[in-house]
Design a protein around this motif. Structure first.
Motif, PDB file in Angstrom:
ATOM      1  N   VAL A 181     -22.938 -19.216 -49.271  1.00  0.00           N
ATOM      2  CA  VAL A 181     -23.248 -18.759 -47.914  1.00  0.00           C
ATOM      3  C   VAL A 181     -23.590 -19.950 -47.025  1.00  0.00           C
ATOM      4  CG1 VAL A 181     -24.951 -17.515 -46.515  1.00  0.00           C
ATOM      5  CG2 VAL A 181     -23.975 -16.434 -48.531  1.00  0.00           C
ATOM      6  N   ALA A 182     -24.404 -20.860 -47.551  1.00  0.00           N
ATOM      7  CA  ALA A 182     -24.805 -22.038 -46.783  1.00  0.00           C
ATOM      8  C   ALA A 182     -23.595 -22.883 -46.392  1.00  0.00           C
ATOM      9  CB  ALA A 182     -25.796 -22.873 -47.588  1.00  0.00           C
ATOM     10  N   ASN A 183     -22.684 -23.092 -47.326  1.00  0.00           N
ATOM     11  CA  ASN A 183     -21.481 -23.878 -47.033  1.00  0.00           C
ATOM     12  C   ASN A 183     -20.606 -23.191 -45.984  1.00  0.00           C
ATOM     13  OD1 ASN A 183     -21.607 -26.303 -48.645  1.00  0.00           O
ATOM     14  ND2 ASN A 183     -21.430 -25.004 -50.448  1.00  0.00           N
ATOM     15  N   ARG A 184     -20.525 -21.863 -46.056  1.00  0.00           N
ATOM     16  CA  ARG A 184     -19.738 -21.123 -45.063  1.00  0.00           C
ATOM     17  C   ARG A 184     -20.361 -21.239 -43.672  1.00  0.00           C
ATOM     18  NH1 ARG A 184     -20.148 -16.234 -42.793  1.00  0.00           N
ATOM     19  NH2 ARG A 184     -21.713 -15.450 -44.250  1.00  0.00           N
ATOM     20  N   LEU A 185     -21.677 -21.127 -43.610  1.00  0.00           N
ATOM     21  CA  LEU A 185     -22.357 -21.228 -42.316  1.00  0.00           C
ATOM     22  C   LEU A 185     -22.189 -22.613 -41.702  1.00  0.00           C
ATOM     23  CD1 LEU A 185     -25.703 -19.307 -43.059  1.00  0.00           C
ATOM     24  CD2 LEU A 185     -23.696 -18.480 -41.801  1.00  0.00           C
ATOM     25  N   VAL A 186     -22.201 -23.625 -42.553  1.00  0.00           N
ATOM     26  CA  VAL A 186     -22.073 -25.003 -42.070  1.00  0.00           C
ATOM     27  C   VAL A 186     -20.622 -25.335 -41.713  1.00  0.00           C
ATOM     28  CG1 VAL A 186     -22.276 -27.428 -42.726  1.00  0.00           C
ATOM     29  CG2 VAL A 186     -24.109 -25.836 -43.300  1.00  0.00           C
ATOM     30  N   ASP A 187     -19.719 -25.054 -42.630  1.00  0.00           N
ATOM     31  CA  ASP A 187     -18.326 -25.493 -42.475  1.00  0.00           C
ATOM     32  C   ASP A 187     -17.479 -24.588 -41.591  1.00  0.00           C
ATOM     33  OD1 ASP A 187     -18.929 -27.588 -44.176  1.00  0.00           O
ATOM     34  OD2 ASP A 187     -18.285 -26.500 -45.974  1.00  0.00           O
ATOM     35  N   GLU A 188     -17.698 -23.282 -41.679  1.00  0.00           N
ATOM     36  CA  GLU A 188     -16.858 -22.344 -40.935  1.00  0.00           C
ATOM     37  C   GLU A 188     -17.521 -21.833 -39.660  1.00  0.00           C
ATOM     38  OE1 GLU A 188     -15.435 -19.210 -43.476  1.00  0.00           O
ATOM     39  OE2 GLU A 188     -15.055 -20.587 -45.152  1.00  0.00           O
ATOM     40  N   ALA A 189     -18.760 -21.386 -39.792  1.00  0.00           N
ATOM     41  CA  ALA A 189     -19.433 -20.821 -38.617  1.00  0.00           C
ATOM     42  C   ALA A 189     -19.983 -21.899 -37.684  1.00  0.00           C
ATOM     43  CB  ALA A 189     -20.561 -19.901 -39.070  1.00  0.00           C
ATOM     44  N   LYS A 190     -20.156 -23.129 -38.217  1.00  0.00           N
ATOM     45  CA  LYS A 190     -20.661 -24.256 -37.419  1.00  0.00           C
ATOM     46  C   LYS A 190     -21.998 -23.924 -36.749  1.00  0.00           C
ATOM     47  CE  LYS A 190     -16.712 -26.447 -38.119  1.00  0.00           C
ATOM     48  NZ  LYS A 190     -16.631 -27.597 -39.057  1.00  0.00           N
ATOM     49  N   VAL A 191     -22.928 -23.371 -37.518  1.00  0.00           N
ATOM     50  CA  VAL A 191     -24.213 -22.965 -36.956  1.00  0.00           C
ATOM     51  C   VAL A 191     -25.048 -24.177 -36.560  1.00  0.00           C
ATOM     52  CG1 VAL A 191     -24.247 -20.809 -38.251  1.00  0.00           C
ATOM     53  CG2 VAL A 191     -25.322 -22.859 -39.232  1.00  0.00           C
ATOM     54  N   SER A 192     -25.922 -23.959 -35.586  1.00  0.00           N
ATOM     55  CA  SER A 192     -26.825 -25.017 -35.137  1.00  0.00           C
ATOM     56  C   SER A 192     -28.169 -24.944 -35.849  1.00  0.00           C
ATOM     57  CB  SER A 192     -27.059 -24.900 -33.624  1.00  0.00           C
ATOM     58  OG  SER A 192     -25.840 -24.979 -32.924  1.00  0.00           O
ATOM     59  N   ALA A 193     -28.534 -23.750 -36.298  1.00  0.00           N
ATOM     60  CA  ALA A 193     -29.818 -23.551 -36.976  1.00  0.00           C
ATOM     61  C   ALA A 193     -29.708 -22.337 -37.894  1.00  0.00           C
ATOM     62  CB  ALA A 193     -30.938 -23.340 -35.959  1.00  0.00           C
ATOM     63  N   VAL A 194     -30.596 -22.277 -38.868  1.00  0.00           N
ATOM     64  CA  VAL A 194     -30.595 -21.184 -39.840  1.00  0.00           C
ATOM     65  C   VAL A 194     -31.989 -20.582 -39.946  1.00  0.00           C
ATOM     66  CG1 VAL A 194     -30.320 -20.562 -42.278  1.00  0.00           C
ATOM     67  CG2 VAL A 194     -28.715 -22.152 -41.206  1.00  0.00           C
ATOM     68  N   VAL A 195     -32.064 -19.266 -39.864  1.00  0.00           N
ATOM     69  CA  VAL A 195     -33.297 -18.539 -40.158  1.00  0.00           C
ATOM     70  C   VAL A 195     -33.090 -17.924 -41.541  1.00  0.00           C
ATOM     71  CG1 VAL A 195     -34.848 -16.674 -39.487  1.00  0.00           C
ATOM     72  CG2 VAL A 195     -33.714 -18.036 -37.725  1.00  0.00           C
ATOM     73  N   GLY A 196     -33.698 -18.489 -42.538  1.00  0.00           N
ATOM     74  CA  GLY A 196     -33.485 -18.035 -43.914  1.00  0.00           C
ATOM     75  C   GLY A 196     -33.700 -19.208 -44.868  1.00  0.00           C
ATOM     76  N   HIS A 197     -33.520 -18.959 -46.118  1.00  0.00           N
ATOM     77  CA  HIS A 197     -33.208 -17.699 -46.755  1.00  0.00           C
ATOM     78  C   HIS A 197     -34.503 -16.959 -47.082  1.00  0.00           C
ATOM     79  CE1 HIS A 197     -28.853 -18.915 -47.959  1.00  0.00           C
ATOM     80  NE2 HIS A 197     -29.254 -19.682 -46.960  1.00  0.00           N
ATOM     81  N   PHE A 198     -34.384 -15.814 -47.765  1.00  0.00           N
ATOM     82  CA  PHE A 198     -35.595 -15.058 -48.098  1.00  0.00           C
ATOM     83  C   PHE A 198     -36.155 -15.472 -49.456  1.00  0.00           C
ATOM     84  CE2 PHE A 198     -37.464 -11.330 -50.285  1.00  0.00           C
ATOM     85  CZ  PHE A 198     -38.650 -11.284 -49.564  1.00  0.00           C
ATOM     86  N   CYS A 199     -35.380 -15.321 -50.497  1.00  0.00           N
ATOM     87  CA  CYS A 199     -35.851 -15.636 -51.851  1.00  0.00           C
ATOM     88  C   CYS A 199     -35.980 -17.146 -52.041  1.00  0.00           C
ATOM     89  CB  CYS A 199     -34.889 -15.074 -52.900  1.00  0.00           C
ATOM     90  SG  CYS A 199     -34.821 -13.273 -52.936  1.00  0.00           S
ATOM     91  N   SER A 200     -37.086 -17.562 -52.632  1.00  0.00           N
ATOM     92  CA  SER A 200     -37.288 -18.993 -52.878  1.00  0.00           C
ATOM     93  C   SER A 200     -36.166 -19.576 -53.729  1.00  0.00           C
ATOM     94  CB  SER A 200     -38.635 -19.225 -53.577  1.00  0.00           C
ATOM     95  OG  SER A 200     -39.714 -18.900 -52.724  1.00  0.00           O
ATOM     96  N   SER A 201     -35.684 -18.796 -54.690  1.00  0.00           N
ATOM     97  CA  SER A 201     -34.622 -19.283 -55.581  1.00  0.00           C
ATOM     98  C   SER A 201     -33.319 -19.503 -54.831  1.00  0.00           C
ATOM     99  CB  SER A 201     -34.402 -18.280 -56.725  1.00  0.00           C
ATOM    100  OG  SER A 201     -34.125 -16.983 -56.217  1.00  0.00           O
ATOM    101  N   SER A 202     -33.158 -18.857 -53.676  1.00  0.00           N
ATOM    102  CA  SER A 202     -31.981 -19.074 -52.838  1.00  0.00           C
ATOM    103  C   SER A 202     -32.220 -20.199 -51.833  1.00  0.00           C
ATOM    104  CB  SER A 202     -31.622 -17.792 -52.076  1.00  0.00           C
ATOM    105  OG  SER A 202     -31.161 -16.800 -52.956  1.00  0.00           O
ATOM    106  N   THR A 203     -33.414 -20.227 -51.271  1.00  0.00           N
ATOM    107  CA  THR A 203     -33.739 -21.240 -50.261  1.00  0.00           C
ATOM    108  C   THR A 203     -33.677 -22.650 -50.842  1.00  0.00           C
ATOM    109  OG1 THR A 203     -35.120 -19.694 -49.027  1.00  0.00           O
ATOM    110  CG2 THR A 203     -35.520 -22.038 -48.646  1.00  0.00           C
ATOM    111  N   MET A 204     -34.124 -22.811 -52.084  1.00  0.00           N
ATOM    112  CA  MET A 204     -34.141 -24.144 -52.698  1.00  0.00           C
ATOM    113  C   MET A 204     -32.758 -24.799 -52.698  1.00  0.00           C
ATOM    114  SD  MET A 204     -37.238 -25.180 -53.666  1.00  0.00           S
ATOM    115  CE  MET A 204     -37.252 -26.124 -55.179  1.00  0.00           C
ATOM    116  N   PRO A 205     -31.728 -24.171 -53.274  1.00  0.00           N
ATOM    117  CA  PRO A 205     -30.421 -24.838 -53.289  1.00  0.00           C
ATOM    118  C   PRO A 205     -29.719 -24.812 -51.928  1.00  0.00           C
ATOM    119  CG  PRO A 205     -30.241 -22.696 -54.341  1.00  0.00           C
ATOM    120  CD  PRO A 205     -31.697 -22.928 -54.092  1.00  0.00           C
TER     121      PRO A 205
END
Length: 248
Positions: free
Chosen positions: A46-70
């Motif tokens: 998801v992170a790679n898609r947001l960066v490479d495809e959606a070209k987001v400027s900022a991210v609100v997330g993630h929820f689970c610590s196990s997801s936020t870490m990587p």
């Protein structure tokens, strides 16, 4: 899904309000949604898609610590501002990432509060500590365990269960044999519900205590009804609805 839906609704309302007031420097905010299903590998995708495809400027997330870490490693490399509303594992903000923030407390704070409450208010002598083997759940359990140790109390049981499981009767039998005053659980409502129900069904009347991942009405559903969740305790930040900024 419960917490993700809440975040999406909150973010959508905030964006609507900001855009109605003219946006940011005259530009309207556009929201892009990503769902990591609380799975680390999916979070990276998801992170790679947001960066490479959606070209987001900022991210609100993630929820689970196990997801936020990587996922945060992807955002950090891309230089994208990130703020997590709900990841409480201390290590998230201890890795020197200058663009990573959080708007919630940490597990070492929750753990200390829970430990002090169990010892000072509940006057517990025997405490069982259970966790879900996840970054968040085990991290919270370990923080609570460490806080208890600082107060000179060692848990009578420290054991993990697996996320997604529903039958905890063997574990509950072990808990019941130890007759703890409190069962502290590091984990979320899908497992907390069945666990507390099976405790009550087996006659284990120990207080059930957990953290901010059971603060949802779905805990009652997961447990099978309020008769099983009455008296459940949890640590949580101040109800945002009572904050001045949270008033409609």
């Amino acid at each position: 899904a419960t917490y993700g839906a809440q975040y999406w609704k909150g973010a959508s309302q905030a964006v609507a309000d900001i855009n109605a007031a003219g946006g940011i420097k005259g530009e309207k905010i556009v929201l892009v949604q990503g769902d990591d299903a609380c799975e680390p590998k999916q979070a990276v995708a998801v992170a790679n898609r947001l960066v490479d495809e959606a070209k987001v400027s900022a991210v609100v997330g993630h929820f689970c610590s196990s997801s936020t870490m990587p996922a945060s490693e992807v955002y950090d490399e891309a230089g994208i501002l990130t703020i997590t509303p709900g990841s409480t594992n201390p290590q998230i903000t201890e890795r020197g990432m200058k663009d990573l923030f959080r708007m919630c407390g940490r597990d070492d704070q929750q753990g200390a509060i829970a430990a002090n409450y169990m010892l000072d208010v509940l006057k517990a002598k025997k405490i069982a500590v259970i966790h879900d083997k996840d970054t968040y759940g085990q991290g919270l359990a370990d923080a609570t365990r460490a806080a208890l140790a600082k107060r000179g109390t060692k848990e009578v049981l420290y054991e993990g269960l697996s996320r997604g499981e529903k039958d905890f009767n063997a574990l509950v039998t072990k808990i019941g044999a130890l007759k703890p005053d409190v069962v502290y659980f590091g984990g979320c409502h899908p497992e907390a519900g069945p666990l507390v129900r099976q405790m009550r069904e087996q006659g284990v009347q120990a207080k059930f205590f957990s953290g901010d991942c059971i603060v949802t009405e779905e805990l009652v559903t997961a447990a099978g009804g309020p008769q099983f969740t009455n008296g459940v305790l949890m640590t949580f930040g101040q109800d945002p609805r009572t904050l001045p900024d949270g008033k409609a």
